[in-house]
Design a protein around this motif. Sequence first.
Motif, mmCIF file in Angstrom:
data_model
loop_
_atom_site.group_PDB
_atom_site.id
_atom_site.type_symbol
_atom_site.label_atom_id
_atom_site.label_comp_id
_atom_site.label_asym_id
_atom_site.label_seq_id
_atom_site.Cartn_x
_atom_site.Cartn_y
_atom_site.Cartn_z
ATOM 1 N N GLN A 83 -32.088 80.371 66.238
ATOM 2 C CA GLN A 83 -32.071 81.051 67.533
ATOM 3 C C GLN A 83 -30.785 80.698 68.272
ATOM 4 O O GLN A 83 -30.501 79.531 68.521
ATOM 5 N N VAL A 84 -29.993 81.713 68.603
ATOM 6 C CA VAL A 84 -28.751 81.485 69.339
ATOM 7 C C VAL A 84 -28.797 82.058 70.749
ATOM 8 O O VAL A 84 -28.001 81.671 71.605
ATOM 9 N N VAL A 85 -29.717 82.980 71.018
ATOM 10 C CA VAL A 85 -29.870 83.583 72.357
ATOM 11 C C VAL A 85 -31.357 83.582 72.697
ATOM 12 O O VAL A 85 -32.086 84.502 72.303
ATOM 13 N N PRO A 86 -31.854 82.581 73.413
ATOM 14 C CA PRO A 86 -33.275 82.578 73.789
ATOM 15 C C PRO A 86 -33.649 83.859 74.526
ATOM 16 O O PRO A 86 -32.963 84.269 75.471
ATOM 17 N N GLY A 87 -34.710 84.503 74.061
ATOM 18 C CA GLY A 87 -35.134 85.750 74.698
ATOM 19 C C GLY A 87 -34.251 86.930 74.366
ATOM 20 O O GLY A 87 -34.347 87.979 75.012
ATOM 21 N N GLY A 88 -33.400 86.818 73.338
ATOM 22 C CA GLY A 88 -32.462 87.880 72.994
ATOM 23 C C GLY A 88 -33.100 88.999 72.197
ATOM 24 O O GLY A 88 -34.310 89.238 72.266
ATOM 25 N N ASN A 121 -39.303 86.777 65.836
ATOM 26 C CA ASN A 121 -38.746 86.001 66.933
ATOM 27 C C ASN A 121 -37.667 86.785 67.670
ATOM 28 O O ASN A 121 -37.309 87.899 67.284
ATOM 29 N N ARG A 122 -37.156 86.194 68.711
ATOM 30 C CA ARG A 122 -36.066 86.804 69.481
ATOM 31 C C ARG A 122 -34.816 85.933 69.410
ATOM 32 O O ARG A 122 -34.900 84.713 69.347
ATOM 33 N N GLY A 123 -33.667 86.604 69.466
ATOM 34 C CA GLY A 123 -32.407 85.886 69.577
ATOM 35 C C GLY A 123 -31.897 85.242 68.320
ATOM 36 O O GLY A 123 -31.052 84.339 68.376
ATOM 37 N N TRP A 173 -29.721 84.502 65.035
ATOM 38 C CA TRP A 173 -28.280 84.641 64.814
ATOM 39 C C TRP A 173 -27.931 85.967 64.158
ATOM 40 O O TRP A 173 -26.948 86.611 64.518
ATOM 41 N N GLU A 174 -28.738 86.412 63.192
ATOM 42 C CA GLU A 174 -28.395 87.630 62.473
ATOM 43 C C GLU A 174 -28.501 88.877 63.345
ATOM 44 O O GLU A 174 -28.018 89.935 62.956
ATOM 45 N N GLN A 175 -29.108 88.771 64.509
ATOM 46 C CA GLN A 175 -29.134 89.895 65.429
ATOM 47 C C GLN A 175 -27.818 90.073 66.176
ATOM 48 O O GLN A 175 -27.633 91.041 66.910
ATOM 49 N N TYR A 176 -26.890 89.145 65.980
ATOM 50 C CA TYR A 176 -25.597 89.194 66.664
ATOM 51 C C TYR A 176 -24.414 89.153 65.699
ATOM 52 O O TYR A 176 -23.295 89.478 66.102
ATOM 53 N N SER A 177 -24.639 88.779 64.463
ATOM 54 C CA SER A 177 -23.530 88.671 63.520
ATOM 55 C C SER A 177 -23.986 89.130 62.139
ATOM 56 O O SER A 177 -24.214 88.321 61.239
ATOM 57 N N SER A 178 -24.116 90.440 61.978
ATOM 58 C CA SER A 178 -24.576 91.015 60.706
ATOM 59 C C SER A 178 -24.224 92.488 60.689
ATOM 60 O O SER A 178 -23.746 93.050 61.698
ATOM 61 N N GLY A 179 -24.481 93.134 59.565
ATOM 62 C CA GLY A 179 -24.266 94.578 59.483
ATOM 63 C C GLY A 179 -25.160 95.329 60.447
ATOM 64 O O GLY A 179 -24.730 96.309 61.079
ATOM 65 N N ASN A 180 -26.401 94.901 60.593
ATOM 66 C CA ASN A 180 -27.312 95.560 61.533
ATOM 67 C C ASN A 180 -26.811 95.447 62.960
ATOM 68 O O ASN A 180 -26.898 96.397 63.742
ATOM 69 N N ALA A 181 -26.281 94.278 63.321
ATOM 70 C CA ALA A 181 -25.764 94.090 64.675
ATOM 71 C C ALA A 181 -24.558 94.991 64.923
ATOM 72 O O ALA A 181 -24.428 95.604 66.002
ATOM 73 N N LEU A 182 -23.688 95.086 63.941
ATOM 74 C CA LEU A 182 -22.497 95.920 64.066
ATOM 75 C C LEU A 182 -22.868 97.385 64.293
ATOM 76 O O LEU A 182 -22.346 98.047 65.204
ATOM 77 N N VAL A 183 -23.786 97.880 63.485
ATOM 78 C CA VAL A 183 -24.201 99.283 63.592
ATOM 79 C C VAL A 183 -24.982 99.529 64.884
ATOM 80 O O VAL A 183 -24.787 100.541 65.559
ATOM 81 N N ARG A 184 -25.878 98.603 65.234
ATOM 82 C CA ARG A 184 -26.661 98.757 66.465
ATOM 83 C C ARG A 184 -25.753 98.878 67.687
ATOM 84 O O ARG A 184 -25.939 99.758 68.537
ATOM 85 N N ASP A 185 -24.751 98.011 67.781
ATOM 86 C CA ASP A 185 -23.868 98.037 68.943
ATOM 87 C C ASP A 185 -23.067 99.339 69.002
ATOM 88 O O ASP A 185 -22.857 99.905 70.089
#
Length: 368
Positions: free
Chosen positions: A197-202, A209-211, A213-225
């Motif tokens: 977890q890198v962003v509590p409540g992210g 879970n929430r937050g 790491w892979e929700q911010y630094s992955s292929g899914n994160a890149l495409v989502r943004d």
Amino acid sequence: MTTPQGGNRPPVLPTLLGLGPRAERRRRALPAGLLRLPTIGVDIGGTKVVAGVVDGEGKVLEKLRTDTPDKSKSPKVVEDVIVELVLELADRHDVHAVGIGAAGWVDSERSTVLFAPHLNWRGEPLRDALSSRLRFPVIVENDANAAAWAEWRFGAGRGEEHMVMLTLGTGIGGAVVRDGYVDRGRYGLAGEFGHMQVVPGGHRCPCGNRGCWEQYSSGNALVRDARELVAEESPVVQALLARAGGNVEAITGPLVTEAARAGDPTATELLYDVGTWLGVGIANLAAALDPGRFVIGGGVSEAGDLLLGPARDTFRRTLTGRGFRPESAIVHAALGNEAGLVGAADLARQVARRFRTIKRRRVERAVP
């Protein structure tokens, strides 16, 4: 050679085979001839199954590829695919063992897939199921562990005693190779770094879970943004949308990377953000594990320095004790998409035996 605590290190040859220290004490060193035997590696992902024959130098002699059966299919359907690929390769090569690299949790005995997110495997005794059908010695390994082993043996991790590998795809996979063996943890589940977890409540993660790491630094994160910018009708994303033919669903990680390489500022910024989060996570791992080298693989890593540049910068800025400690190297993986296949095949050499398989293959093909 002794450890800092004064204990003897495990012998080199058994650790070269990926066996933990306890196994090394139980097992004699294998003859050098076994280390050169061709073996088959199978890499099972969410969309494809790739099988290949690998020699003792890590060279892929031949490989076959097919689509991964839908995860709603029974485990036997996937087994059928694996068996057919292995037997087709075994018809043309004198192979002696099979290593399976599976995207999922594998138990410490490397026999059972406890959970695979892309397949209907829940506590599946895959090693025994395949061994009984193939009559080959079989091991089952987590795909990130297999890729890390390949990079340590033949690629970007070669020569480093303590290496961490990160695979950036739809999520983040990870593995540790330490003192010549894959550190799988007590239950075989080590390396799930993407769910730190890198962003509590992210952002919500599929793990529940929430937050993570892979929700911010992955292929899914890149495409989502990128797609979120389109949804907000941001003018800065129009060139990227045009590159996708006006179809937001056509915005993929490779497309964003291609645009960044062509100089698109928004695509470059998106990769910068993913790289920044990558550096944050690597700094956390360095504080916990203190490896000599981080090897970054997976599809997203194909962005090269567009990703690794900001990752290295952020790592240096956020590393605990920065300025007063050695810094781990952060390098790009060398073996690309073949790493998992090569690593699984190489790890299988520890169970290889010299034997003939012609009659066995004929019997197997006769089974309906």
